[in-house]
Design an enzyme around this catalytic site. Structure first.
Site, PDB file in Angstrom:
ATOM      1  N   LYS A   1     -13.231  -8.952   0.081  1.00 15.58           N
ATOM      2  CA  LYS A   1     -13.640  -8.382  -1.201  1.00 15.58           C
ATOM      3  C   LYS A   1     -14.151  -9.443  -2.166  1.00 15.58           C
ATOM      4  CE  LYS A   1     -11.381  -3.966  -0.893  1.00 15.58           C
ATOM      5  NZ  LYS A   1     -10.484  -2.957  -1.480  1.00 15.58           N
TER       6      LYS A   1
ATOM      7  N   ARG B   1      -5.176  -3.564   5.450  1.00 22.04           N
ATOM      8  CA  ARG B   1      -6.425  -2.988   5.959  1.00 22.04           C
ATOM      9  C   ARG B   1      -7.437  -4.127   6.036  1.00 22.04           C
ATOM     10  NH1 ARG B   1     -11.143  -0.577   3.894  1.00 22.04           N
ATOM     11  NH2 ARG B   1     -11.903   1.185   5.138  1.00 22.04           N
TER      12      ARG B   1
END
Length: 290
Positions: free
Chosen positions: A222, A261
């Site tokens: 991210k 995840r």
């Protein structure tokens, strides 16, 4: 700690769960377009499972900042054939969707968990559908769709507000008939949150764990990691953020987090094995009464 016992159909590995990401989209921020073809998607899902993923999370709609929504027909066409083939191959599947219609079709094709980044807010039919399906459910913290999430990243105290808003999602799920023991919570790193908000949430996960539900964290590749690792040329490229994500996994696993995840499976399992062997786990991850 008993992370995954009880009424669930999920794998029970006795350690932090690793959920491998399979984006069947043309526009996801990390791997958009790579697995849009069914055969390529199935091959990648089997590869993730072969590396040790406990679940493969199949998503047919990008939720990167600024993304436009796919139609329900497009999303169904992307995910259902992939889920059906992976399930037939023995792969445990979760479906990454905000739509009840897609959730129902995905579970019919073999998915065992619904991973809803909107926590039931994007589709009023989602929580009743999950209740009827009787599957496990991830409710992520969410304030709005990708095309406006940046405008919603306003908090006085991000940890307190995210905790309160997730508590509301648990209440809404239970009110709709979802078994509370099936609810997993996700703080939603990067969704209507700045980099500083993300770091504050990672430091304050014990407060979210106080809600008494397992926590799933998705930090993989991210933007806040790209900003952390930025050099003279700017942000670290997406594919060069994996080591930082693995470091986060190690720290989370040491604290007893339920699941991560991730785009990369084997490095996460290695990090979890090290954390477990060092036995640094604390108690803040909370009870898992499954």
């Amino acid at each position: 700690m008993d992370r995954l016992s009880g009424v669930t159909r999920l794998p029970a590995p006795g350690r932090t769960v690793v959920m491998g990401i399979l984006n069947v989209t043309p526009d996801s921020f990390s791997d958009g377009g790579e697995f849009l073809d069914v055969d390529a998607a199935v091959a990648h899902g089997i590869a993730l499972f072969g590396e040790g993923a406990d679940l493969v999370d199949v998503g047919g709609e990008s939720t990167r900042p600024g993304a436009q929504r796919a139609s329900v027909e497009t999303e169904l066409d992307r995910v259902v054939p992939v889920i059906r083939q992976l399930s037939a191959a023995g792969v445990a599947i979760s479906v990454d969707t905000m739509r009840a219609e897609v959730a129902v079709a995905a579970v019919g094709a073999g998915a065992v968990l619904v991973n809803d980044v909107s926590g039931g807010l994007a589709d009023p039919d989602m929580l009743p559908a999950v209740a009827d399906l009787g599957v496990d459910y991830v409710a992520m913290h969410w304030r709005g769709h990708s095309d406006r999430m940046a405008d919603l990243a306003t908090y006085g105290d991000v940890v307190r507000e995210v905790t309160e808003e997730l508590a509301d999602r648990v209440w809404a799920a239970v009110a709709a008939g979802v078994d509370r023991r099936r609810v997993i919570l996700d703080p939603g790193l990067g969704f209507a949150k700045t980099a500083e908000h993300n770091w504050a949430l990672l430091r304050g996960l014990e407060h979210l764990a106080g809600l008494g539900r397992p926590l799933l964290v998705g930090a993989s590749r991210k933007r806040f990691l790209g900003e952390l690792l930025a050099g003279p040329a700017g942000q670290r490229p997406v594919r060069e953020r994996d080591d930082a994500g693995t470091a986060i996994t190690a720290l989370l696993a040491a604290s007893g987090i339920w699941g991560v995840r991730t785009h990369t499976v084997r490095p996460q399992l290695d990090a979890i094995a090290v954390a477990d062997r060092m036995s640094m786990r604390t108690t803040w991850a909370g009870p898992v009464d499954r």
